[in-house]
Design an enzyme around this catalytic site. Structure first.
Site, PDB file in Angstrom:
ATOM      1  N   ASP A  90      50.161  31.289  44.473  1.00  0.00           N
ATOM      2  CA  ASP A  90      50.333  30.265  43.450  1.00  0.00           C
ATOM      3  C   ASP A  90      51.830  30.145  43.167  1.00  0.00           C
ATOM      4  O   ASP A  90      52.616  31.037  43.497  1.00  0.00           O
ATOM      5  CB  ASP A  90      49.529  30.660  42.197  1.00  0.00           C
ATOM      6  N   CYS A 282      26.951  50.263  38.509  1.00  0.00           N
ATOM      7  CA  CYS A 282      25.860  50.243  37.522  1.00  0.00           C
ATOM      8  C   CYS A 282      24.659  51.097  37.939  1.00  0.00           C
ATOM      9  O   CYS A 282      23.867  51.498  37.087  1.00  0.00           O
ATOM     10  CB  CYS A 282      25.386  48.804  37.300  1.00  0.00           C
TER      11      CYS A 282
HETATM   12 ZN    ZN Z   1      27.048  46.182  38.417  1.00  0.00          ZN
END
Ligand code: ZN
Length: 478
Positions: A90, A282
């Site tokens: 950018d 997770c």
């Molecule tokens: Zn996750």
């Protein structure tokens, strides 16, 4: 269409394509994680292992740090980041939009991007925010176009790609004109700029108008980058409008604020009792484990990026199998503001219908928004081609009466159709047992059109739902 872009599959205005760069090809739609050269929450080599095929970094930040600048000029931006795939840079336009001023000249920062070996360079344009006065939007667009023309003329990057950003604030006609100009100048990639404030304010309806106007000006051939779009909740909507590249700073910014991304919205980690995800962060942690981990921010960033990349794969799968509309409907029902975006998409149905391939898998009718699908519009525009004479029965699907010259079955949202077509698309759509007002409205409008097209035929309409109820539903819908 630029030589560097090929399209393989289409659905709505979306597509699966391939963007070729000097450091390899990228399948699109694609997500470019933003790498801040000063603060790397996840190392670029790890980003690659997680599935990122292309990165974006800020050449302005690199140019302002003597150490980074010297390294990048000597060894290139790929060595600086430790990433051997495609890297887009950018220009500092974002810093310009936040700080109002930056210490670099437009051609200087473009030369710098070329000198550090960026695969996709972006000229320094003027990011005009939403809602500014028309004179300001016009004046800034004139300057942006001047800089783009100059950049295009001076560009000597060989097979490296040059992007031409589209500005014009929230004025659809200016976005359209800007896109026309970008197309005329001939850029390899077309970023739609200065839309972050719209996304931050959940102004998805305005976002859809800006993107649709830009896309209509560009035509379907150019690859499009929606600058600053990093929330997985809106990838399918943007892809349905024909956006091919997204960039995510969100995975890191949200992580720093303790926020957990999902494809249906953002949660605060402190509000979660369960982690609704099976990424490697997770899988075997509780929210409490995550909240108390010394590496909490980096772990959250990993989760945020993992769900974002998974959503990109979901979007690709949906385009490939022709079910992108269903995905957009599911995602857009997670927040009323993004539902506004879906409804705005429906208002561009004629444009989308012109781009959408005819053959597809079975449509699912999932609610009133489904009545605006391109298939419904297309069926309605062709219903007058059905030629009828004598006695015509219009009845519920499955009714087969003797003594009529034609028996047509009735299926909201399409309306009447010759029963011989029952197994062909789109009349093989899966619809709920109980129709809603929007579906009935379209179906009855089509019945009216069919009757008007065949004035000599005598119609008998015999439907299961009492006509009065259907009429009320139609009134309610209006
Ligand atoms: Zn996750």
């Amino acid at each position: 269409m630029p030589d560097c872009f090929e399209i393989f599959n289409k659905d709505l205005a979306g597509r699966i394509g391939r963007l070729r760069t000097p450091h390899g090809s990228v399948e699109t739609p694609a997500l470019m994680p933003v790498v801040n050269p000063h603060l790397r929450l996840i190392e670029p080599a790890d980003l690659k292992k997680m599935g990122a095929e292309i990165l974006i970094t800020n050449s302005y930040i690199i140019s302002q740090d003597p150490e980074l600048r010297e390294f990048a000029e000597r060894k290139g931006v790929h060595r600086l980041l430790g990433f051997d795939g495609p890297v887009m840079t950018d220009s500092g336009a974002f810093q310009l939009s936040v700080y109002g001023d930056i210490e670099v000249l437009p051609l200087e920062i473009l030369d710098f991007q070329r000198s550090i070996g960026s695969d996709i360079s972006v000229p320094l344009d003027i990011p005009t925010p939403p809602d500014v006065s028309r004179p300001r939007a016009e004046a800034e667009l004139v300057e942006t176009v001047r800089r783009l023309s100059e950049a295009r003329e001076r560009w000597d990057g060989g097979d490296r790609l040059l992007a031409g950003p589209i500005q014009g604030s929230t004025y659809a006609d200016l976005r359209f004109a800007a896109a026309r100009k970008v197309r005329e100048l001939g850029f390899d990639l077309c970023p739609i700029g200065a839309v972050v404030p719209l996304m931050e304010a959940y102004r998805f309806r305005d976002l859809v108008e800006v993107v649709a106007a830009s896309k209509k000006g560009l035509g379907p051939g150019s690859p499009v980058h929606l600058f600053g779009a990093g929330h997985p909740m809106m990838f399918s909507l943007a892809a349905a409008l024909g956006c091919d590249l997204f960039d995510s700073a969100a995975y890191a910014l949200y992580a720093r604020a303790g926020r957990y991304l999902t494809p249906s919205g953002t949660r605060h980690l402190e509000d979660l009792r369960y982690l609704p995800c099976c990424c490697d962060v997770c899988r075997d942690r509780s929210p409490e484990d995550l909240a108390t981990d010394p590496d909490k921010t980096a772990l959250l960033a990993r989760h945020n990026l993992a769900v974002s990349l998974a959503e990109i794969r979901e979007v690709r799968q949906s385009i490939w199998e022709g079910s992108l509309w269903e995905l957009v409907e599911r995602r857009c029902k997670s927040h009323p503001r993004i539902l506004d975006g879906l409804r705005a998409l429906g208002s561009h149905a004629i444009w989308i219908e012109g781009l959408d391939p005819v053959s597809r898998s079975t449509c699912f009718y999932l609610g009133p928004e489904s009545a605006k699908r391109p298939e419904v519009l297309r069926y309605g525009s062709r219903i007058e081609r059905i030629e009828l004479s004598g006695r015509v029965l219009v009845a519920d699907r499955g009714v087969d009466e003797e003594g009529y010259d034609h028996v047509l079955w009735f299926l909201p949202p399409f309306g009447p159709y010759p029963k011989e077509l029952a197994e062909t698309a789109p009349l093989n759509s899966e619809v709920p047992e109980a129709s809603d007002g929007a579906g009935l409205y379209e179906a009855y409008a089509n019945l009216k059109r069919l009757m008007e097209a065949n004035p000599d035929a005598t119609f008998e309409v015999r439907l299961r739902d009492p006509p009065k109820l259907q009429k009320e539903a139609m009134e309610a819908e209006r």
